[in-house]
Design a protein around this motif. Structure first.
Motif, PDB file in Angstrom:
ATOM      1  N   GLU A  86       7.883  11.725  -2.109  1.00 23.29           N
ATOM      2  CA  GLU A  86       9.107  11.670  -1.325  1.00 23.29           C
ATOM      3  C   GLU A  86       8.860  11.478   0.045  1.00 23.29           C
ATOM      4  OE1 GLU A  86      12.144  11.282  -1.878  1.00 23.29           O
ATOM      5  OE2 GLU A  86      11.796  11.061  -4.166  1.00 23.29           O
ATOM      6  N   SER A  87       7.683  12.227   0.653  1.00 19.90           N
ATOM      7  CA  SER A  87       7.343  12.079   1.986  1.00 19.90           C
ATOM      8  C   SER A  87       6.977  10.728   2.482  1.00 19.90           C
ATOM      9  CB  SER A  87       6.215  12.925   2.166  1.00 19.90           C
ATOM     10  OG  SER A  87       5.367  13.128   3.418  1.00 19.90           O
ATOM     11  N   VAL A  88       6.245   9.905   1.464  1.00 20.95           N
ATOM     12  CA  VAL A  88       5.806   8.662   1.739  1.00 20.95           C
ATOM     13  C   VAL A  88       7.011   7.859   1.993  1.00 20.95           C
ATOM     14  CG1 VAL A  88       4.742   6.662   0.932  1.00 20.95           C
ATOM     15  CG2 VAL A  88       3.624   8.872   0.973  1.00 20.95           C
ATOM     16  N   ILE A 120       0.776  -1.206  -0.166  1.00 22.54           N
ATOM     17  CA  ILE A 120      -0.033  -0.178   0.050  1.00 22.54           C
ATOM     18  C   ILE A 120       0.635   1.376   0.095  1.00 22.54           C
ATOM     19  CG2 ILE A 120      -1.707   1.458   1.401  1.00 22.54           C
ATOM     20  CD1 ILE A 120      -2.931  -1.334   2.351  1.00 22.54           C
ATOM     21  N   MET A 121       1.991   1.411   0.740  1.00 21.77           N
ATOM     22  CA  MET A 121       2.781   2.392   0.808  1.00 21.77           C
ATOM     23  C   MET A 121       3.667   2.463  -0.512  1.00 21.77           C
ATOM     24  SD  MET A 121       2.387   3.645   4.034  1.00 21.77           S
ATOM     25  CE  MET A 121       3.602   4.629   4.306  1.00 21.77           C
ATOM     26  N   SER A 122       3.917   1.392  -0.996  1.00 19.15           N
ATOM     27  CA  SER A 122       4.785   1.666  -2.414  1.00 19.15           C
ATOM     28  C   SER A 122       3.872   1.980  -3.504  1.00 19.15           C
ATOM     29  CB  SER A 122       5.255   0.248  -2.773  1.00 19.15           C
ATOM     30  OG  SER A 122       6.266  -0.216  -1.692  1.00 19.15           O
ATOM     31  N   ALA A 123       2.516   1.602  -3.321  1.00 20.79           N
ATOM     32  CA  ALA A 123       1.486   2.011  -4.219  1.00 20.79           C
ATOM     33  C   ALA A 123       1.099   3.474  -4.273  1.00 20.79           C
ATOM     34  CB  ALA A 123       0.078   1.136  -4.200  1.00 20.79           C
ATOM     35  N   GLY A 124       1.313   4.102  -3.021  1.00 21.51           N
ATOM     36  CA  GLY A 124       0.942   5.421  -2.827  1.00 21.51           C
ATOM     37  C   GLY A 124       1.980   6.292  -3.211  1.00 21.51           C
ATOM     38  N   VAL A 125       3.379   5.749  -3.402  1.00 22.38           N
ATOM     39  CA  VAL A 125       4.377   6.374  -3.828  1.00 22.38           C
ATOM     40  C   VAL A 125       4.195   6.539  -5.650  1.00 22.38           C
ATOM     41  CG1 VAL A 125       6.809   6.455  -4.525  1.00 22.38           C
ATOM     42  CG2 VAL A 125       6.037   5.851  -2.278  1.00 22.38           C
ATOM     43  N   HIS A 126       3.885   5.361  -5.916  1.00 24.32           N
ATOM     44  CA  HIS A 126       3.922   5.403  -7.711  1.00 24.32           C
ATOM     45  C   HIS A 126       2.745   6.174  -8.086  1.00 24.32           C
ATOM     46  CE1 HIS A 126       6.861   2.292  -8.527  1.00 24.32           C
ATOM     47  NE2 HIS A 126       6.551   1.563  -7.501  1.00 24.32           N
ATOM     48  N   LEU A 127       1.592   6.122  -7.423  1.00 19.75           N
ATOM     49  CA  LEU A 127       0.395   6.900  -7.488  1.00 19.75           C
ATOM     50  C   LEU A 127       0.710   8.499  -7.516  1.00 19.75           C
ATOM     51  CD1 LEU A 127      -2.600   4.802  -5.735  1.00 19.75           C
ATOM     52  CD2 LEU A 127      -2.070   5.438  -8.353  1.00 19.75           C
ATOM     53  N   MET A 179       8.341   5.380   4.740  1.00 16.54           N
ATOM     54  CA  MET A 179       8.712   4.044   4.644  1.00 16.54           C
ATOM     55  C   MET A 179      10.243   3.854   5.341  1.00 16.54           C
ATOM     56  SD  MET A 179       7.051   3.278   1.096  1.00 16.54           S
ATOM     57  CE  MET A 179       7.522   1.613   1.030  1.00 16.54           C
ATOM     58  N   SER A 180      11.273   4.613   4.910  1.00 17.33           N
ATOM     59  CA  SER A 180      12.505   4.422   5.299  1.00 17.33           C
ATOM     60  C   SER A 180      12.648   4.469   6.703  1.00 17.33           C
ATOM     61  CB  SER A 180      13.262   5.388   4.812  1.00 17.33           C
ATOM     62  OG  SER A 180      14.576   5.209   5.177  1.00 17.33           O
ATOM     63  N   SER A 181      11.863   5.431   7.415  1.00 19.55           N
ATOM     64  CA  SER A 181      11.957   5.596   8.874  1.00 19.55           C
ATOM     65  C   SER A 181      11.279   4.363   9.487  1.00 19.55           C
ATOM     66  CB  SER A 181      11.098   6.767   9.358  1.00 19.55           C
ATOM     67  OG  SER A 181       9.881   6.843   8.975  1.00 19.55           O
ATOM     68  N   MET A 182      10.301   3.687   9.019  1.00 11.72           N
ATOM     69  CA  MET A 182       9.649   2.554   9.576  1.00 11.72           C
ATOM     70  C   MET A 182      10.572   1.205   9.220  1.00 11.72           C
ATOM     71  SD  MET A 182       5.587   3.647   8.810  1.00 11.72           S
ATOM     72  CE  MET A 182       5.082   1.993   9.757  1.00 11.72           C
ATOM     73  N   GLY A 183      11.393   1.337   8.177  1.00 10.23           N
ATOM     74  CA  GLY A 183      12.088   0.137   7.813  1.00 10.23           C
ATOM     75  C   GLY A 183      11.501  -0.637   6.954  1.00 10.23           C
ATOM     76  N   ILE A 184      10.519  -0.118   6.100  1.00 14.33           N
ATOM     77  CA  ILE A 184       9.754  -0.954   5.011  1.00 14.33           C
ATOM     78  C   ILE A 184      10.444  -0.414   3.699  1.00 14.33           C
ATOM     79  CG2 ILE A 184       7.578  -0.882   3.957  1.00 14.33           C
ATOM     80  CD1 ILE A 184       6.189   0.152   6.506  1.00 14.33           C
ATOM     81  N   PHE A 215      11.118  -0.379  -0.467  1.00 14.08           N
ATOM     82  CA  PHE A 215      10.465   0.029  -1.388  1.00 14.08           C
ATOM     83  C   PHE A 215      10.027  -1.023  -2.445  1.00 14.08           C
ATOM     84  CE2 PHE A 215       9.780   2.280  -5.579  1.00 14.08           C
ATOM     85  CZ  PHE A 215       8.488   3.014  -5.562  1.00 14.08           C
ATOM     86  N   LEU A 216       8.696  -1.145  -3.022  1.00  7.17           N
ATOM     87  CA  LEU A 216       8.341  -2.228  -3.888  1.00  7.17           C
ATOM     88  C   LEU A 216       8.150  -1.663  -5.174  1.00  7.17           C
ATOM     89  CD1 LEU A 216       7.592  -5.147  -4.293  1.00  7.17           C
ATOM     90  CD2 LEU A 216       5.227  -4.508  -3.774  1.00  7.17           C
TER      91      LEU A 216
END
Length: 1051
Positions: free
Chosen positions: A1031-1033, A1013-1020, A1037-1042, A1044-1045
């Motif tokens: 970039e904010s998303v 969901i977070m990666s889809a938000g970046v792409h959208l 994600m980086s701060s949460m250790g997730i 990027f897909l």
């Protein structure tokens, strides 16, 4: 009998006492019964008038002799006719003289019993029966027959009359005719008519008239009179008349005696039957079949068993075959005496004569079998009754229900009870009470109460025993209020019996209603209920638990003064214990329950010395320690933990080595109280006996596990292992299972490896536990090796072993080995259960072999295994995985027909099947049916399948419509639904809709940690030209250790 005043009856005045039941007269072979009559000089030998003497006196035949000669001649001629031959003494026919032939033709006798004029006379007299008495004159009626009827023909007319009035009037006319002469024959005919119509007084008057006319009564006339008395129940007169006949030496026929015996027996005058029978034997009367039948019945009913069997043997020796009723009486009395062998011998003898037993006989035998516990013979007898079509009545059905109850065949008992109801045989309370008692013996008080309620609904009156059974129902149900009402209703029929009082006291003590128990005991003593041992011990338990020593002593003294239980060991032991002096009490005379109650009484701190003294004496007896240990367990069962601990500590103080059950009970108690140190102390009580201590390891480990102290259980095992103690396979299994359930797979594996290293002897359950633990840990290869080791050491696998191994190979994706394991179980003769089939179906379907899975599912049903909900769901899921929506729908319908309700998983598989088969409308209908028919609320998973199906088609309107349905249903979309929607918007380029959905999701905080969901938000955001937000998303994600897909976008 007052009408018969003649010296014929008794030349000497005798008194006849009134007849009484059931032993009206005590007769024997020499005793005579007579009536009180006035003396008369008349005698049978000379008559009233002296005959003139002549030189050549005539000796005419009397009527009696004439009757005998006529009968003898007829018998003689009959014998001659039957034996026609070359040496015949009489011709085939008797020629008539010309005069006789003329008379024969005039009388129109050809082919008729009587002449024409005789028949006319009979009809003329009979026609008067419709006229009132006194409305005709017999002389005028019979005027045309004067001088036409001979004496014999008039006797014929008299014999054919059925009305006593016409017989009386015709006899009066007879006496006026010239051809009439006084004869015993004509009087006998009239006596017979009066006797048949119940005119006893007229019969007596006729008999006296016969005597006055100088006719000497013969055995036929006297027998006719006796039969009249017998028929109409004039037994006093009959016995008096018979006594007179005995004095005259008149020998009666056996038919008359049988009539008398039968009449007496019908009124239950069995003693009189026996006395007359004995007189018959003394008089030499030849007894026939009927005589023996009646006499044996009276002997049995009068309690003369030995004489009845002696007579029965005599009857058989005479060549008579006894009737069923005779066998029935003898079998019944034999069954009451408990002589099963003799009863069976009689029954076999009866069957050899091909006599079908009556239901009464079968009921007696069934009752005997029930009392002796020979239930197999009882059931075989019932089968035989069905074969011979013996009518089964309510008594037999009741016995059959009792037998089924004793055998534990409660379903059969209930089926039989229902069958009785359908047959309409439930006419009294006995069968209802029997069925209720069977339910009580099965521990099902609710069903017993249902039966009692059925009885009440039938408006059957409740007897005292019915209230007793109802009380037992409420006591078992522990319904004190209802039990008290029933006890009160029972009291209205008389104060309740000992059993009912015991039941109420037990209920009160079980529910802690001690005050009510005390009040009931006061009522029992006030009503002076005769105590039995059970009630006495129950009352003593109440006194001892409530520390009422003075009341206990007073009760025992009262019973001793009344002579009850004088030499009873319980009372002697208890009294000695109360006085603190066991001197003179022998070990063989000591009572364990008395010691138990004494110890209960001495639990108070102020009686500690008496407590210790009693325990010491108890321990000196052979079973003393066992009694004390059992008392500890009883205290624990009743929740009296403080008393149990006090007694247990005292036993430990005295150095007692208690049994395993007591120690394990105390260990569990301490574990429940989280006092593990005391549990270890109890465990150490058998430290010097490793063989007994081994049985307590499982107890200790179980206590640790239930206390959520699995680590301490593991340390306890390690310590004992270091000491070189073998904790046993049971304890190891429990430890490995507890470690596995807590996720401590490494420790569980260490225990397993240690067992194999030390070659610990393991059983099937231990190996099953090891395989299951390694399966849960994902160590599939090691689990397979343990199975091989199990076979190598000769330990037989169970069905649980094969089920687990099918799962092991299934998870290893080795379907062939899973099938091999399934077939191995079948070859070894292990009965395959539903779980084995379900496991193999699951992994076969998962491998894509739907046809094979379907064959297994059908094979399971062919072997008599009814699929459960889980089995249906697994098969449905297999169909769904391949889009076999038709098969899934058919299976869904079959599941409902078989009474297995579908659950949420079932509908999920059905929706999947329709969606995979592109049957979208049917999938939506299945979701709608969940709520309407099944009452199951759809979840997000059900809607997500439909969302994914529509998303693959690219139909935006349908996707959004289904999404709205989900929201309308009151559901909050889960992560999977959000992923499906975002994937759809990305794949088909609906950027603005995708951004809007992403922002609403993140605003609600529903999926901040989901990578897709977070990666889809970046792409959208990037596709919408919003790099800053993208970039904010990414930063988030980086701060949460997730990570990027990267997702491929449309275009």
């Amino acid at each position: 009998m007052e009408g018969l005043k003649s010296s014929f009856l008794n030349p000497t005045p005798l008194s006849c006492k009134s007849l009484k039941h059931p032993y009206p007269l005590q007769l024997n072979s020499s005793s005579i019964i007579s009536c009180s009559v006035s003396p008369d000089p008349w005698s049978l030998s000379d008559g009233n008038k002296p005959k003139p003497k002549s030189k050549h006196p005539k000796n005419p035949l009397s009527d009696d002799n004439a009757r005998r000669i006529i009968k003898a001649k007829a018998h003689y001629l009959s014998a001659l006719r039957r034996n026609q031959g070359s040496q015949a003494l009489t011709p085939r026919w008797i020629k008539r003289s010309p005069e006789q032939m003329i008379q024969y033709l005039e009388d129109d006798r050809n082919g008729h019993l009587y002449g024409r004029h005789v028949v006319a006379a009979i009809q003329r007299v009979r026609s008067l029966s419709g006229l009132p008495d006194g409305s005709y004159d017999m002389r005028q009626v019979m005027a045309s027959f004067v001088t036409k009827l001979t004496f014999r023909e008039m006797c014929t007319v008299l014999k054919e009359q059925k009305s006593w009035r016409q017989a009386r009037d015709f006899f009066a006319w007879m006496k006026l005719q010239l051809s009439y002469r006084p004869s015993v024959i004509v009087y006998t005919l009239l006596l017979r008519t009066y006797g048949q119509t119940g005119k006893i007084k007229l019969a007596e008057e006729t008999f006296l008239e016969m005597l006055e006319e100088g006719c000497e009564p013969d055995e036929v006339a006297c027998g006719t009179m006796l039969c009249a008395y017998a028929k109409w129940g004039r037994h006093k007169a009959m016995l008096s008349f018979h006594s007179a006949l005995q004095q005259r030496g008149i020998m009666l026929s056996v038919a008359v005696y049988n009539f008398m015996l039968s009449s007496l027996q019908k009124k239950s005058f069995h003693q009189n039957v026996i006395e007359i029978w004995r007189q018959m034997v003394v008089s030499g009367v030849t007894l026939n079949h009927f005589t023996y039948t009646v006499v044996i019945s009276s002997l049995v009913k009068n309690g003369l068993t030995d004489e009845s069997f002696k007579t029965f043997k005599e009857m058989k020796d005479m060549g008579f075959v006894p009737e069923e009723v005779t066998y029935s009486h003898l079998i019944t009395i034999t069954c009451k005496r408990g002589n099963q062998d003799e009863a069976l011998r009689l029954y076999e003898d009866m069957r050899q004569h091909k006599i079908v037993p009556s239901n009464f006989t079968c009921a007696s035998l069934l009752s005997l079998y029930y009392r002796s516990g020979n239930y197999s013979k009882a059931l075989s007898l019932f089968s035989e009754m069905e074969r011979y079509k013996v009518v089964v009545d309510q008594v037999i059905y009741g016995l059959l229900i009792r037998i089924y109850g004793k055998l534990g065949l409660y379903e059969d008992a209930m089926t039989t009870f229902e069958e009785i109801g359908k047959l309409g045989l439930l006419s009294d309370d006995k069968t209802y009470l029997t069925m209720a008692q069977v339910h009580l013996s099965a521990g099902n008080c609710e069903k017993a109460l249902d039966v009692m309620e059925q009885m009440r609904s039938k408006r059957l009156s409740f007897s005292r025993f019915a209230y007793i059974v109802l009380l037992q129902c409420y006591v078992m149900k522990e319904d004190a209020e209802a039990a008290e009402r029933t006890f009160q209703a029972l009291s209205e029929t008389g104060f309740p019996d000992c059993g009912s009082c015991t039941d109420m006291l037990t209920l009160y003590m079980k529910l802690g209603l001690t005050e009510k128990a005390k009040d009931l005991i006061i009522q029992i003593r006030e009503n002076k209920v005769k105590f039995d041992k059970v009630l006495l011990k129950t009352v003593m338990k109440v006194y001892c638990k409530e520390n009422m020593s003075s009341d206990a002593v007073q009760l025992i003294q009262e019973l001793s003064e009344n002579g009850l239980f004088e030499e009873d060991n319980f009372i002697q032991t208890f009294l000695m214990g109360i006085h603190g002096d066991f001197t003179g009490l022998k070990e063989a005379d000591s009572d364990p329950l008395a010691f138990e109650l004494l110890l209960t009484l001495y639990m108070a701190p102020e009686t500690a010395n008496k407590m210790e003294k009693t325990v010491k004496f108890l321990l000196n007896t052979s079973n003393g320690l066992l009694v004390a240990s059992q008392l500890v367990i009883n205290f624990l069962k009743e929740g009296l933990t403080s008393r149990a601990e006090s007694l247990f500590d005292l036993l430990l103080k005295l150095g007692c080595k208690m049994d395993i059950s007591t120690l394990s009970s105390m260990i569990y108690l301490y574990g429940k109280q989280n006092q593990m140190e005391l549990a270890k102390k109890a465990f150490a009580a058998v430290s010097d006996a490793s063989s007994e201590q081994k049985n307590l390891y499982s107890c200790m480990i179980d206590v640790f596990a239930k206390s959520d102290k699995v680590d301490e259980a593991y340390l306890f095992y390690v310590e004992e292992d270091k000491k070189g103690h073998d904790v046993g396979a049971v304890a190891i299994s429990m430890l490995v299972n507890a470690l596995s359930n807590c996720g401590k797979h490494r420790d569980a594996e260490n225990v397993i490896k240690n067992c194999f290293y030390k070659n610990t002897e393991l059983d099937t359950v231990a190996y099953n536990t090891f395989i299951k633990a390694l399966l849960d840990a994902g160590r599939l290869k090691l689990a397979a090796k343990i199975y091989e080791r199990m076979l190598t050491h000769g330990v037989a696998p169970s069905i649980q072993t094969f089920n687990t191994m099918i799962t092991v190979h299934g998870r290893s994706r080795d379907l062939d080995k899973a099938i091999e394991m399934f077939n191995t179980a079948r070859i070894k003769g292990v009965t395959l259960d539903e779980k084995a089939y379900t496991n193999l179906i699951f992994y076969t379907g998962k491998a894509g072999k739907i046809d094979e899975a379907s064959v297994l599912f059908n094979q399971m049903q062919e072997e008599g295994i009814k699929p459960g909900q889980v089995s249906y769901n697994i098969m449905m899921n297999a169909y769904a995985s391949r889009g076999f929506y038709k098969e899934a729908g058919q299976l869904f319908n079959k599941m409902q027909r078989d009474g297995s309700p579908p659950d949420s998983s079932t509908y999920l598989s059905l929706v999947r099947a329709y969606a995979a088969g592109e049957k979208y409308m049917e999938a939506e209908e299945a979701i709608s049916l969940m709520k309407k028919q099944g009452g199951i609320s759809p979840t997000c998973a059900h809607y997500n399948i439909l969302l994914s199906a529509y998303a693959k088609t690219g139909r935006l309107g349908e996707v959004e419509r289904v999404y709205e349905l989900l929201m309308t249903a009151g559901l909050t979309p889960d992560v999977a639904c959000y992923q499906t929607m975002l994937r759809f918007y990305l794949d088909y380029g609906y950027v603005e809709k995708g951004v809007s959905l992403f922002e609403s999701v993140t605003a609600s905080g529903g999926a901040k940690s989901d990578r897709f969901i977070m990666s889809a938000g970046v792409h959208l955001y990037r596709a919408a030209g919003l790099p800053i937000k993208a970039e904010s998303v990414l930063t988030c994600m980086s701060s949460m250790g997730i990570p990027f897909l990267k997702i491929r976008l449309a275009g």
